[in-house]
Design an enzyme around this catalytic site. Structure first.
Site, PDB file in Angstrom:
ATOM      1  N   GLU A 267     -35.846 -18.154  -1.232  1.00  0.00           N
ATOM      2  CA  GLU A 267     -34.934 -18.964  -0.421  1.00  0.00           C
ATOM      3  C   GLU A 267     -34.109 -19.864  -1.326  1.00  0.00           C
ATOM      4  O   GLU A 267     -34.627 -20.423  -2.298  1.00  0.00           O
ATOM      5  CB  GLU A 267     -35.715 -19.823   0.577  1.00  0.00           C
TER       6      GLU A 267
ATOM      7  N   ASP B 195     -31.560 -18.862   5.202  1.00  0.00           N
ATOM      8  CA  ASP B 195     -31.615 -20.056   6.036  1.00  0.00           C
ATOM      9  C   ASP B 195     -30.176 -20.523   6.303  1.00  0.00           C
ATOM     10  O   ASP B 195     -29.470 -20.924   5.381  1.00  0.00           O
ATOM     11  CB  ASP B 195     -32.414 -21.145   5.317  1.00  0.00           C
TER      12      ASP B 195
ATOM     13  N   GLN C  87     -34.058 -18.207   8.994  1.00  0.00           N
ATOM     14  CA  GLN C  87     -34.408 -19.507   9.564  1.00  0.00           C
ATOM     15  C   GLN C  87     -33.145 -20.203  10.039  1.00  0.00           C
ATOM     16  O   GLN C  87     -32.050 -19.982   9.495  1.00  0.00           O
ATOM     17  CB  GLN C  87     -35.145 -20.375   8.542  1.00  0.00           C
TER      18      GLN C  87
ATOM     19  N   GLU D  96     -36.857 -23.648  12.063  1.00  0.00           N
ATOM     20  CA  GLU D  96     -37.235 -24.667  11.084  1.00  0.00           C
ATOM     21  C   GLU D  96     -36.239 -25.822  11.167  1.00  0.00           C
ATOM     22  O   GLU D  96     -35.396 -26.007  10.299  1.00  0.00           O
ATOM     23  CB  GLU D  96     -37.262 -24.077   9.659  1.00  0.00           C
TER      24      GLU D  96
END
Length: 280
Positions: A160, A195, A221, A257
Site C-alpha cells: 500500500e 486505497d 480501501q 477504512e
C-alpha cells in the site's frame, strides 16, 4: 506453513458483485474490540479487516469470526509502537531484517488460523541517514524473502502507498514505485492494496490511477478526502469510483477504512448510494 483452515466462512465476493469489509480498527470504536464483530455482522457486513490481530490469541478471534459468520480478509504485518522507528513496519529499514522476518512468520501463522488470504506487508518509513537506494535494496530483499515464505500458504502480500501527509517518510509513496517491485516477484503472490483516500491525499487522480494499476490490485480501501470520513463527506467522486470498480470486474473486497464523522451506524447509509452507482 499450510493453507488456512480457521474460519468456516465461504461467502467470498463473486465477479460483478460488491462486498464491503468492516475495518474494526476504525469502525465501531465506541465498543470494545471483541464486541465489534457482532456490530459489524448486525450492520450487514460479511467480512472484517484490521491492521493488528496480535494483541489477541488467534483462537479468540477465530471464535468471534465463526460466531458471527464473518470472513477475515486482511491483516497487516506487525509494526512498532507509536513514536518508534517501526511504527509503519520494518521492510525497508536497514538492520531490522530479523525483526521483519519474525513479523512475517507471525503474520503467516495468524493468517492461517484466521483463514485470511491477504497480508498487508508494511514497508516502513525511511530512517534518517538512509539513502533511497539503500532502502530499496533492503525492501527488495525482504519482499522476495517474504514472497518465498508464503508461496505454499495460499496467501498474497499486498503493498500500500501511504500519503506523505499522514505518514511522512513512508517508503512506498508512489503507486508506480510499488508496481515496480510487484513486477520483480516471480512468485506472483505480491499485489497492490489500492486505497482511494491515500491516492486522493497524494494528489493523483484516483480514477486514472485505479485504471492504470487495476491489473495489480488485490484489495481496495475507501475513505473520503479530506478528513478520512465516510465516502460522500468530502470531494472524491464516489459515483464514478463505484462505476469504475464495476467496469473493472473487480472480484475482491472493499475495505471500509475510514473515521466515522459521528457514529459508525449513523454513517453507513453511504453504502446504498455506492451500490446503486455500482449497479447503474
Amino acid at each position: 506453513m499450510t493453507a488456512a483452515t480457521g474460519s468456516k466462512s465461504s461467502h467470498g465476493p463473486r465477479r460483478g458483485e460488491i462486498r464491503f469489509a468492516a475495518n474494526l480498527k476504525w469502525l465501531f470504536t465506541e465498543l470494545s474490540f471483541p464486541d465489534r464483530f457482532e456490530a459489524a455482522a448486525s450492520s450487514g457486513f460479511t467480512a472484517v479487516e484490521y491492521a493488528s490481530p496480535y494483541e489477541y490469541d488467534p483462537a479468540v478471534l477465530q471464535r468471534a469470526l465463526q460466531k458471527w459468520n464473518l470472513q477475515q480478509v486482511l491483516i497487516n504485518t506487525p509494526a512498532g509502537d507509536a513514536g518508534t522507528l517501526g511504527v509503519n513496519g520494518y521492510a525497508c529499514i536497514p538492520g531490522y531484517t530479523e525483526t521483519f522476518r519474525s513479523g512475517v512468520h507471525r503474520a503467516l501463522d495468524y493468517a492461517s488460523a484466521l483463514n485470511c488470504r491477504l497480508i498487508h506487508l508494511m514497508a516502513g518509513r525511511m530512517p534518517a541517514g538512509c539513502s533511497q537506494s539503500e532502502a530499496e535494496d533492503v525492501f527488495r530483499a525482504n519482499l522476495v524473502w517474504a514472497a518465498e515464505r508464503a508461496a505454499n500458504c495460499n496467501v498474497t502480500f499486498v503493498l500500500e502507498c501511504l500519503n506523505q501527509q499522514d505518514a511522512p517518510g513512508y517508503f512506498l509513496s508512489s503507486l508506480d514505485h510499488a508496481s515496480t517491485f510487484i513486477r520483480e516477484i516471480p512468485k506472483r503472490n505480491v499485489k497492490l492494496l489500492f486505497d482511494f483516500y491515500h491516492a486522493g491525499m497524494s494528489g493523483v487522480n484516483p480514477l486514472d490511477a485505479f485504471a492504470r494499476h487495476r491489473a495489480d490490485i488485490a484489495h481496495i480501501q475507501v475513505a473520503d478526502v479530506p478528513g478520512r470520513h465516510e465516502p460522500g463527506t468530502g470531494t472524491l467522486p464516489w459515483a464514478a469510483i463505484a462505476r469504475a470498480i464495476a467496469r473493472a470486474d473487480y472480484p475482491g473486497w472493499i475495505g471500509c477504512e475510514y473515521r466515522p464523522e459521528s457514529t459508525t451506524t449513523a454513517g453507513l447509509h453511504w453504502r446504498r448510494e455506492f451500490r446503486k452507482s455500482f449497479e447503474d
